[in-house]
Write a protein that holds these residues in place. Structure first.
Motif, mmCIF file in Angstrom:
data_model
loop_
_atom_site.group_PDB
_atom_site.id
_atom_site.type_symbol
_atom_site.label_atom_id
_atom_site.label_comp_id
_atom_site.label_asym_id
_atom_site.label_seq_id
_atom_site.Cartn_x
_atom_site.Cartn_y
_atom_site.Cartn_z
ATOM 1 N N GLN A 102 -47.639 -7.751 6.700
ATOM 2 C CA GLN A 102 -46.625 -6.796 7.147
ATOM 3 C C GLN A 102 -47.301 -5.588 7.796
ATOM 4 O OE1 GLN A 102 -43.764 -5.827 8.606
ATOM 5 N NE2 GLN A 102 -42.863 -7.166 7.039
ATOM 6 N N ALA A 103 -46.622 -4.994 8.790
ATOM 7 C CA ALA A 103 -47.191 -3.863 9.520
ATOM 8 C C ALA A 103 -47.197 -2.601 8.673
ATOM 9 C CB ALA A 103 -46.397 -3.630 10.800
ATOM 10 N N ILE A 104 -48.244 -1.804 8.863
ATOM 11 C CA ILE A 104 -48.393 -0.517 8.183
ATOM 12 C C ILE A 104 -48.450 0.572 9.255
ATOM 13 C CG2 ILE A 104 -49.851 0.892 6.674
ATOM 14 C CD1 ILE A 104 -50.994 -1.736 5.562
ATOM 15 N N GLY A 105 -47.804 1.693 8.988
ATOM 16 C CA GLY A 105 -47.807 2.782 9.948
ATOM 17 C C GLY A 105 -48.364 4.062 9.386
ATOM 18 N N ARG A 106 -48.658 5.003 10.282
ATOM 19 C CA ARG A 106 -49.074 6.361 9.899
ATOM 20 C C ARG A 106 -48.366 7.340 10.824
ATOM 21 N NH1 ARG A 106 -52.698 7.749 13.918
ATOM 22 N NH2 ARG A 106 -53.749 5.986 14.938
ATOM 23 N N PRO A 107 -48.224 8.592 10.415
ATOM 24 C CA PRO A 107 -47.564 9.584 11.269
ATOM 25 C C PRO A 107 -48.375 9.873 12.526
ATOM 26 C CG PRO A 107 -47.595 10.299 8.979
ATOM 27 C CD PRO A 107 -48.519 9.124 9.073
ATOM 28 N N HIS A 108 -47.679 10.298 13.563
ATOM 29 C CA HIS A 108 -48.360 10.719 14.785
ATOM 30 C C HIS A 108 -49.053 12.051 14.511
ATOM 31 C CE1 HIS A 108 -49.087 11.786 18.962
ATOM 32 N NE2 HIS A 108 -48.702 10.561 19.311
ATOM 33 N N PRO A 109 -50.293 12.249 15.001
ATOM 34 C CA PRO A 109 -51.009 13.502 14.701
ATOM 35 C C PRO A 109 -50.410 14.732 15.371
ATOM 36 C CG PRO A 109 -52.247 12.139 16.252
ATOM 37 C CD PRO A 109 -51.119 11.287 15.754
ATOM 38 N N SER A 110 -49.747 14.560 16.524
ATOM 39 C CA SER A 110 -49.148 15.720 17.208
ATOM 40 C C SER A 110 -47.858 15.292 17.907
ATOM 41 C CB SER A 110 -50.130 16.320 18.218
ATOM 42 O OG SER A 110 -50.561 15.322 19.134
ATOM 43 N N PRO A 111 -46.827 14.995 17.131
ATOM 44 C CA PRO A 111 -45.589 14.494 17.730
ATOM 45 C C PRO A 111 -44.828 15.580 18.486
ATOM 46 C CG PRO A 111 -45.259 14.905 15.399
ATOM 47 C CD PRO A 111 -46.716 15.133 15.669
#
Length: 435
Positions: A102-111
């Motif tokens: 399953q895919a894992i995500g992380r937050p964008h560093p500068s959204p």
């Protein structure tokens, strides 16, 4: 009837599963009797989010932009608000696969996320919903957010979410990571909507980001952004677009209450748990409600307004997709010429089947102020048309094109006829004969 809904299941590889959990943990119900309580997404909403954040074997998103064409009251704006929040704080950047694949995500560093509309009042449809969703939510402090009328941002790191409108002028070059284009059936060239859509898509594309449109059924022929997206998807010219739409089945008589109610149940789906369908039935049956508006906003059907001369949807159904002009065909031409601001068009009508075919259209590109119709190119196309087909008559609108029309008349004789379209005593009777 169109039913276009993403096909997802428990095995769909997507960042959306994490995102659904985040939304339900952080956000609150914005309005209604349950306002302030925990937000719980419906199965349909979960399907949309899982589909939107689905990735391939390399971890690349399957879709670069989306369009949700759904009826008024379905919940497009609250879901779009939740999605905008996710793009600010959530695991929207692919960060690998877990042991189960399953895919894992992380937050964008500068959204940098924008909720866009053609007016400030319209941006409130979505941004104010988000402010209510965050009211009294512990996520505000846990994620160190500052929530204001003009933006949501982090207190101690880069990242912001803001409402913007076409009235604010060009936003070319802003490094956006995501954008919501709200109510794009209202986005036209005249109110700056089409230009705003192009700018937002360019800004997002250079950052590898994505856009989502929300819309009701558009009025055909209005050339709205929603109509452009719809036509591009149907023609297959726009790869990577997740187009979600659900129309009610045909309802011949809006006075048929049971047929209308059945259509509403189809088109509203899960949202019927908060939409009073009987109330909508009454609204549709109200004499003050235009039938075309009832069909567009509640049944989600694309229909022409009552005042339209031609129903373009019906017109398209009558056209043979393979119909085209063949060299040597007998045709008549219509020419409307302009110099700078307006469009110039050359249209042919074939005898004896009355097939109408646009030969060429020259129109000022969006964002280009200093532009003139390419007269040499127009002249070349008209000469080529006369050479390829048997033109029995050409009707030419003369203002600003007198010299060219004189030259064409010298070449093609009496088949070239001046037709000033501003002359009411000629155009009025012609339109009456057409209708």
């Amino acid at each position: 009837m169109i039913i276009s809904w993403p096909d997802v299941g428990p095995d769909t590889v997507s960042l959306g599963w994490e995102i659904v959990d985040l939304i339900e943990a952080d956000l609150r119900i914005p309005t209604g009797s349950g306002a302030g309580g925990p937000l719980r997404l419906t199965p349909e909403q979960i399907q949309l989010l899982v589909a939107w954040y689905a990735v391939d074997a390399r971890g690349r998103f399957l879709w670069r932009r989306a369009c949700w064409r759904l009826p008024k009251g379905w919940g497009k704006s609250p879901l779009a608000a939740a999605l905008a929040y996710v793009e600010l704080v959530g695991p929207v950047v692919f960060d690998g696969f877990d042991a189960s694949g399953q895919a894992i995500g992380r937050p964008h560093p500068s959204p940098w996320v924008q909720i866009a509309a053609v007016s400030e009042d319209q941006t409130d449809n979505t941004h104010v919903q988000l402010m209510e969703m965050l009211r009294d939510s512990p996520a505000v402090d846990e994620r160190r957010l500052e929530v204001g009328v003009t933006r949501v941002q982090f207190r101690d790191r880069p990242g912001r979410l803001e409402p913007v409108s076409a009235a604010a002028g060009s936003r070319e070059g802003q490094p956006l990571t995501a954008a919501i284009l709200d109510e794009t059936h209202l986005w036209h060239r005249t109110n700056g909507g089409r230009l705003l859509a192009q700018v937002l898509r360019r800004n997002v594309a250079k950052m590898g980001g994505r856009t989502v449109e929300t819309t009701n059924a558009f009025a055909p022929g209005g050339r709205s952004v929603a109509e452009d997206t719809h036509e591009a998807v149907l023609s297959g010219r726009s790869a990577g677009v997740l187009y979600v739409a659900r129309e009610a089945p045909p309802v011949e008589d809006l006075g048929d209450v049971e047929a209308v109610r059945a259509g509403l149940r189809t088109v509203y789906g899960d949202s019927a748990q908060w939409v009073d369908l009987d109330r909508i039935v009454e609204e549709i049956g109200d004499p003050a409600t235009e039938p075309s508006e009832a069909r567009r906003f509640y049944l989600n059907q694309i229909v022409a307004p009552e005042e339209a001369l031609v129903d373009l949807v019906v017109w398209q159904q009558l056209v043979d997709a393979d119909a085209r002009l063949v060299e040597g065909d007998t045709i008549a031409l219509g020419f409307d010429g302009a110099d700078t601001g307006d469009a110039t068009a050359l249209v042919a009508v074939r005898w004896p089947d009355w097939l109408i075919v646009p030969i060429a259209v020259w129109e000022r590109p969006q964002g280009v102020a200093d532009w003139q119709t390419p007269r040499a190119e127009v002249d070349a196309v008209i000469r080529d048309t006369y050479e390829r087909y048997r033109v029995v008559r050409g009707y030419f609108d003369p203002p600003q094109w007198q010299s060219e029309i004189d030259a064409w008349a010298g070449l093609y004789g009496k088949s070239v006829a001046r037709w000033p379209h501003a002359s009411d005593n000629r155009i009025g009777p012609a339109v009456e004969r057409l209708s």
